[in-house]
Design an enzyme around this catalytic site. Structure first.
Site, short mmCIF file in Angstrom:
data_model
loop_
_atom_site.label_atom_id
_atom_site.label_comp_id
_atom_site.label_asym_id
_atom_site.label_seq_id
_atom_site.Cartn_x
_atom_site.Cartn_y
_atom_site.Cartn_z
N GLY A 124 0.82 -1.21 0.00
CA GLY A 124 0.00 0.00 0.00
C GLY A 124 0.86 1.26 0.00
N THR A 125 1.96 1.21 0.74
CA THR A 125 2.86 2.36 0.81
C THR A 125 3.39 2.72 -0.58
OG1 THR A 125 3.52 1.71 3.04
CG2 THR A 125 5.02 3.17 1.86
N ASN A 177 -7.38 4.20 9.34
CA ASN A 177 -7.00 2.93 9.95
C ASN A 177 -7.06 2.97 11.48
OD1 ASN A 177 -4.78 4.67 8.91
ND2 ASN A 177 -3.54 3.45 10.30
N GLN A 211 -7.99 0.26 3.82
CA GLN A 211 -8.82 -0.32 4.89
C GLN A 211 -10.21 -0.75 4.43
OE1 GLN A 211 -8.15 -1.39 7.80
NE2 GLN A 211 -6.06 -0.62 8.00
N SER A 256 -3.88 -2.78 -0.35
CA SER A 256 -2.79 -3.62 0.12
C SER A 256 -3.37 -4.98 0.49
CB SER A 256 -2.13 -2.99 1.34
OG SER A 256 -1.17 -3.89 1.87
N HIS A 267 -2.41 -7.50 2.33
CA HIS A 267 -2.37 -8.10 3.67
C HIS A 267 -3.45 -7.56 4.59
CE1 HIS A 267 -0.19 -5.12 6.35
NE2 HIS A 267 0.21 -4.64 5.20
N THR A 279 10.29 -8.05 -11.55
CA THR A 279 9.59 -9.31 -11.85
C THR A 279 8.41 -9.48 -10.89
OG1 THR A 279 11.64 -10.26 -12.64
CG2 THR A 279 9.89 -11.81 -12.09
N CYS A 294 5.40 4.06 19.05
CA CYS A 294 6.06 3.90 20.35
C CYS A 294 7.55 3.97 20.13
CB CYS A 294 5.67 2.56 20.96
SG CYS A 294 6.47 2.23 22.52
#
Ligand SMILES: *Cc1c(COP(=O)(O)O)cnc(C)c1O
Length: 419
Positions: A75-76, A153, A181, A201, A203, A239, A327
């Site tokens: 996605g990035t 998100n 999302q 994306s 995943h 590829t 964090c």
């Protein structure tokens, strides 16, 4: 690596479990069919057919023509590619995005600023919504593109992409939306959205990490971001990640099929979790608008506690959730999304995101509702932030921390004994 006996996974906005159907579809391309889809001989070209089949499946999920789908690594990359392309093809120097985007946009914008481009981060209202007048005012003659996420998100709050795209069209500015999302949660139709670019994306929809797509509307001028071979019709060198692409295709099919489940059953689980927390745990508040919102996401502030402590305690009993905050060692930066919404740093630092998915059950919600209230109560009883704390005046923070560490150690030891 250690995995608790059972994981109660309520962090589906971070990543999702690979669906068994997706895994099965991928296996042949990791074993027998390992040819290069660009090769002329049959061993390669038969693989190419499966890549094109996956392209059709992903295109169908978003209502696009397969030719409008370019596979990327994530996605990035899709987000970066859309914005980069707009700057290159228009020769303009100004980008508009929002203050609550994924770091894929926030940090790319900062990178662009260092390179001499100008970036406007549109502010949001207290409920996470966007004031479209501000968007109209921000558009300039040198604006190349507006990039606004569809679903946030961290909070699940939705932006009105159709209206944003209409404003962009009327002002002759390209429009991109980060829709990462949304699959399986919202019906996606690029035609009615009216955007020029849209990112997904895999995943986030039960396919592997490391594969994404960029929808590029037909006839949109495009400049590739990864320059190399002629893969993806010259739109992205490199590829093809065949197995992941095939998995993405299968997942796209499944996401289309699970749309109603996510919108009824999963929404029901989310609402039960949210309503119970808000009504049974005092000093809690939802961050962001109730609607329009993703059906699977709830972000809740627990006053007088630190989210990181809540997450650690939840982790000890096998519950995965998230704070959405970066964090960094030593300092706990509050989430940029909650900060942009005007949530006070103290409240932002006590905010936890639960994001559900199609594999969650009523039992999962029951389990969280059993463990969460005592965890909050316990943390509040030792919290220096708690005004009701018995000796709040002269509170020994270091002592509280030490006691907290000790409690965690004891909890962990008990866990080991039980296991
Ligand atoms: C996860 C996510 C991304 C990044 O996707 P990757 O494939 O991990 O690069 C971008 N935008 C949103 C809204 C996300 O939730």
């Amino acid at each position: 690596m250690s995995v608790p006996a059972k994981t109660y996974y309520l962090d589906n906005n971070a990543t999702t479990r690979i669906a068994p159907e997706v895994f099965e579809a991928m296996v042949p391309f990791l074993t027998e069919f390992w040819g290069n889809p660009s090769s002329a001989y049959g061993f390669g070209s038969q693989v190419h057919k499966h890549v094109e089949r996956a392209r059709e499946q992903v295109a169908a999920l978003v209502g696009a023509d397969p030719k409008e789908v370019t596979f990327t690594s994530c996605g990035t990359e899709s987000n970066n590619t859309a914005i980069h392309s707009a700057l290159v093809t228009t020769g303009k120097r100004h980008v508009i995005t929002t203050a609550v985007e994924h770091s894929a946009n926030i940090n790319f914008g900062e990178h662009l600023q260092k390179m001499g481009f100008e970036v406007t981060y549109l502010p949001v209202e207290g409920d996470g919504s966007l004031d479209l007048h501000r968007l109209e005012q921000a558009i300039r003659p040198d604006t190349a593109i507006v990039s606004a996420m569809w679903a946030n998100n961290e909070t699940g709050v939705l932006f009105p992409i159709e209206e944003i795209a209409a404003i962009c069209r009327s002002r002759g500015v390209l429009c991109h939306t980060d829709a990462v999302q949304t699959p399986g949660k919202l019906k996606i139709d690029v035609k009615s959205l009216g955007v020029d670019f849209l990112s997904l994306s895999a995943h986030k929809l039960h396919a592997p990490k490391g594969i994404g797509m960029l929808y590029i509307k037909r006839r949109t001028k495009f400049a590739p971001y990864l320059i190399g071979g002629h893969q993806e019709r010259g739109r992205r060198g490199g590829t093809e990640n065949v197995a992941n692409i095939v998995g993405f295709g299968r997942a796209a099919e499944l996401a289309g099929a699970s749309l109603s489940e996510e919108n009824s059953r999963v929404r029901g689980l989310r609402d039960r979790l949210e309503n119970h927390i808000l009504s049974h745990i005092p000093n809690t508040v939802r961050n962001g608008a109730k609607e329009p919102r993703l059906p699977n996401t709830t972000n809740i502030a627990f006053d007088f506690v630190e989210a990181e402590a809540v997450l650690m305690m939840l982790d000890l009993v096998g519950i995965c959730a998230s704070s959405g905050s970066a964090c960094t060692t030593g300092s706990l930066d509050p989430s940029h999304v909650l900060s942009a919404m005007g949530v006070k740093p103290m409240r932002a630092r006590g905010s936890v995101r639960f994001s559900l998915g199609i594999y969650n059950t009523d039992d999962d919600v029951d389990y969280v509702l059993k463990h969460l209230p005592p965890i909050i109560e316990k943390l509040r009883s030792i919290s220096p932030l708690n005004p009701e704390h018995p000796d709040n005046e002269a509170y020994d923070i270091a002592g509280a921390r030490a006691k907290h560490e000790q409690d965690l150690a004891i909890a962990k030891a008990n866990e080991v004994v039980q296991a």
